[in-house]
Enzyme design. Sequence first.
Site, short mmCIF file in Angstrom:
data_model
loop_
_atom_site.label_atom_id
_atom_site.label_comp_id
_atom_site.label_asym_id
_atom_site.label_seq_id
_atom_site.Cartn_x
_atom_site.Cartn_y
_atom_site.Cartn_z
CD GLU A 270 -0.46 5.23 -3.82
OE1 GLU A 270 0.09 5.42 -2.72
OE2 GLU A 270 -1.01 4.25 -4.02
CG ASP B 281 -2.00 1.03 1.37
OD1 ASP B 281 -2.43 1.68 0.18
OD2 ASP B 281 -2.58 1.25 2.44
CG ASP C 273 -8.29 4.25 -0.15
OD1 ASP C 273 -8.33 3.07 -0.11
OD2 ASP C 273 -7.76 5.19 0.54
O1 MIG Z 1 -3.76 5.95 4.43
O2 MIG Z 1 -3.79 0.81 5.56
O3 MIG Z 1 -6.04 2.07 0.21
O4 MIG Z 1 -7.06 -0.12 1.62
O5 MIG Z 1 -6.83 0.06 4.40
C1 MIG Z 1 -4.84 5.12 4.53
C2 MIG Z 1 -4.92 1.55 5.66
C3 MIG Z 1 -3.71 3.49 4.31
C4 MIG Z 1 -5.09 2.99 2.23
C5 MIG Z 1 -5.51 1.82 1.27
C6 MIG Z 1 -6.63 1.04 2.26
C7 MIG Z 1 -6.18 0.83 3.59
C8 MIG Z 1 -5.45 1.87 4.24
N1 MIG Z 1 -4.49 2.65 3.55
#
Ligand code: MIG
Length: 847
Positions: A461, A458, A534
Site C-alpha cells: 500500500e 502483499d 483482510d
Molecule cells: O501484516 O503475510 O493481507 O493475507 O496472510 C499481515 C501475512 C501481512 C496481510 C495479508 C494476509 C497475509 C498476511 N499479511
Amino acid sequence: MSRLRYWTRRLRDLGENARRIGPTQVILTLAYGPRLAWYRARFPTRPGRPASVRPRLAAAFHLLLDRLPRMTRPTPQPVGDLQTVTNLPQGLALTCTAGYLTLEALGEHHLRLRMVRRPPMPAYFSYATLPVSTTATVDRVEEDEALELRTAALRVCIRRRPLQIDIHTAAGEPLISCLTLGWEGEMPWLEQALPEGLEGYGLGERAFPLALRGRRYSLITRDPETYRPGDDPLYINIPFLVTVHEGRACGLLFDSSYRSDLDLGHTQPDRLRYRTTGPELRLDFLLGPDLPGLLERYTALTGRMNLPPRWTLGYHQSRWSYETAAIVRRVAAEFRRRRLPCDAIHLDIDYMDGFRCFTWNPQTFPDPAGLIADLHRQGFRVVAMVDPGIKVDPNYAVCADGIRQDCFLKLPDGSLFHGPVWPGECYFPDFTDPRVRAWWGEWYRGLVEVGVDGFWNDMNEPTIFGQRTFPEAVQYHVEGHGGDHRQAQSVYGLQMVRASFEGLSRLRPDRRPWVFSRSGYAGLQRYGSSWTGDNTSAWPDLALTPAMLLNLGLSGLSFTGCDIGGFVGAPTPELFARWFSMAAFTPFFRTHAAKNTPWREPWVFGPEVEAIARRYLNLRMRLLPYLYTAFWQCATRGTPIMRPLLWEDAAHPAYRHRDDQWLLGDHLLVSPVLTPATDRRELMLPAGHWYDFWDDTPVAGGAIIGRAAPLDTVPLHVRAGAVLPLGPVQQYSDELPHPALEFHLYPPPAAEPVVSWLYNDDGETLAYRRGAYSLTRLELRRDGDRLVLTREHEGDPDLAGPAPTVVLHGAYAAAVALDGADLGLTGSALALPTAHWQRLEMLPARD
Ligand code: MIG
C-alpha cells in the site's frame, strides 16, 4: 463506527500483533510514530512544491509547532471567467481568471480535461493509462456566451462567464451538467450536478454496497489491517467512477495518484465534488453509452488483463501459514485423498528465512525444489508471497545488493529510508524507477528455479506497521520526473506488480506470469490480479463480498476474489459453507485465514460441509471451459467475468442496487444465500426465459421468484438459448490433457437466436498469441419444432477438443441430423461422431 468501538478494536489488534512480532518489533513500531512526526518537521512538504530539508534545530522547533491546531481550511475559489481560448489539435486550451485548462477529444467517446494553476500544461504522464492514438474528428463552434467542442458522439458546451462545462450526447441528452472547477488553497477541485436517478458504481475496492451514491470516498491506498463493511479507503485505489443514468453509462477517471476524495452526493445530495491534493486535476471522461461499451473503452484506456494460466481459475488453498514443508505435503495429500479438487497451494510469509524475501527458511523448508516437484507431480501449483520490505541486514544478499545498486528509497537528505514491517527495519525498493524494477524482477529467478508457479504481492500500500505508510517526503524516481510519496503512494503497489510481472516475463518468456496483489491503482489489470485483503468472518462481511467484487470488475479489475470464510476470525460451519459455495462463482476462488485462527481446509467443518465444498469444487471444474471463455472475454474486451444485473439492462430501476446476485459469464445467473439460517431466497430473474440449473425447471424472467436454497444449494439459472460448455470433474485443471466437453443446450422458447462462445488454448504459454487458440461460436435457435445449433470455428481445430456430447435440457431429440446427415440418435444426450461440424438439427419432443 463509534469511536469507542474503533479504539477497542485497534487496541485488540495491537495486542494481537504485539504478541506476533515480539518486543523489539513493538518498540520499533511504537518509535515509528514519533519518527514520522520528526520527518514531517525536518522534510516539510507543501502542496504543489517538492519536499525540502530543514536544519535540525529549525525542525525541532517545527516539531513543537506541529502540535498546535491546524489553520482553518481555505475557502474554495472558482476558476472564474474564461479569458482566452486557443485551439489545440484535438481540442481547446482555456485560460481563466484562476486557472489554465485543456480539453481534448481523444476519441469520439473520450474527453480529457486537465487543469493547472497557470500555463504551460505539463507534459502528460500517467501510470494508469496507455498511449491513446487519437482518431476523433473535432469541430469547434464559437459564440459570444459559449463555445462548443463536438465529436461524432459528444457535444461539450463551455460557458464563458463564469466558466461552466456541460456535456451532451450528439443527440442532446445530458451526460454531465454544470461542471465547475476551482481551487481550495493549492488543491484543485471539480463539481458537477448529480441529477435525480443517476447512480454511481466502480471506484475500485469499496467496503460498501454496489450503488455508491450518497457517500464520500477517500481515493488513496491504505492497509486497514482488517476491515468491516463501511471502512474506507482500503488497499486498492482506482479513481474510476461509473455513472448510470437513464440507461446511459459514463466513466470518469479522476487520474491523480495524490490523495484525493470524491463526494458523491454526501454533503449535497445533488452534487458530485472531487478534490485532489496533487498539482493537477485530470478527468478522463468516457461515454459507453452502454456498460459493455464503457468497459471496452475504459480497458482500452487503462489496459486489459492478460489471459492468466488456466490453473489460476481452479481452487486455491491458503493459510497464514502452512508453516513447514511437512504440513504443506499433508494438506496437499488430504485434498487428493478426499477427492477435493485443488489447483494451488499458497505459501504465506513464513516460508521465508526471517521474512527475507526470496529466501527459504532452511529449517522448515529445507528442500523447496523437492517439495515443489512433488506437489507438481500431484497436480498442484505453488504460489509464494513476496513483500516489498527488504530487511536491513548487511549479510542478506538482496539488501546488500540493493544498497550497492542504489535501489532503495531515500529521504530528501539522501539517507536511506527504513521502517518496521515483518522482518524488522526494512528498506524499500523504488519501483517507480525502471532500473529498480528490472533489478527486482531478476530476484524472482531463485523462486522460479525451484519451480514456484505464481506470486503473491502483499503489504504494498505500502504498509509500515501500525497502520502507517512512508513519510510524504520520501523521494521517488517517477520515470525520471522525480516526485515523492504523496504522488507515489497509490502507485507503489501497481509498480511493484509491474516489476514482478515484467521480471517473470523475462525469466520465463513463454509462460504467462501470474501475480496477484493487495494494493494497486487504475490499470493494475495489465500486470496482475488482486484479492480483497483482510476481511472478517461474519455474515455482513459475506454479504458485502459480491458488491465489492462487482465494483472492482466495473473498475477494470475483474480477476479478483475474497478470503473464503473471512481472513480474521473463525467461521461457523454454516458461514463457511455459504461463503465457499458463493465464492465458487467468483473469479478468484481461494480460502485463506489469519494466523492463530482454527484450521480452515474444506474438511475441518465436518462431513456435511465437506460434501458441500466437494459439490462446488466439482462444479467449478465442470464450469472451467465456460469460465475460461469468460476470462478470455475480459482479456479481449474488458468485460467483467462477474457482472451486475445492470449489465442486462442499465435502465432497469430494480437492478440499480442489486448486489446479492450476478451473472457469471454470459449466461449463468448466481443468487447465493448470504444470510444465516436461511433455506429459501427471493431472486430477480432478468427479462427473457431461464432454466433452473439444478432441476431444469423453465422459469419466465422479468420477475422475482422464490427458490429453495438449503445449505447445499446456490440457486443458479441458465439463460434459455444458452449452450453451456461443461468439462469433466478433474482434481486439478489440467489433469486430463484433452478432455471431451459436454455442450448443455437450454432450448429457447422463441425463434430468436442466442449466441454462446467457447474459447480454448493451451492454458499456459503465449502460443495463443501466435494463433494457437480455438474460438467457437455457437448459435442456438428454435425453428418451429426443431432446434438448430450452428457452429462456427476460428483458430486451431485441434484445440477445439474431441467430439462433444450434446445434452438437451427440458427436451429430448426424436431425430438428429448433423450437417444434413441423419445420425440415428435419439434422447437427451447425443454423442456427436466428430468435433468438426457446422449445423446440428434436432427434432425435439418436450419431456
Ligand atoms: O501484516 O503475510 O493481507 O493475507 O496472510 C499481515 C501475512 C501481512 C496481510 C495479508 C494476509 C497475509 C498476511 N499479511
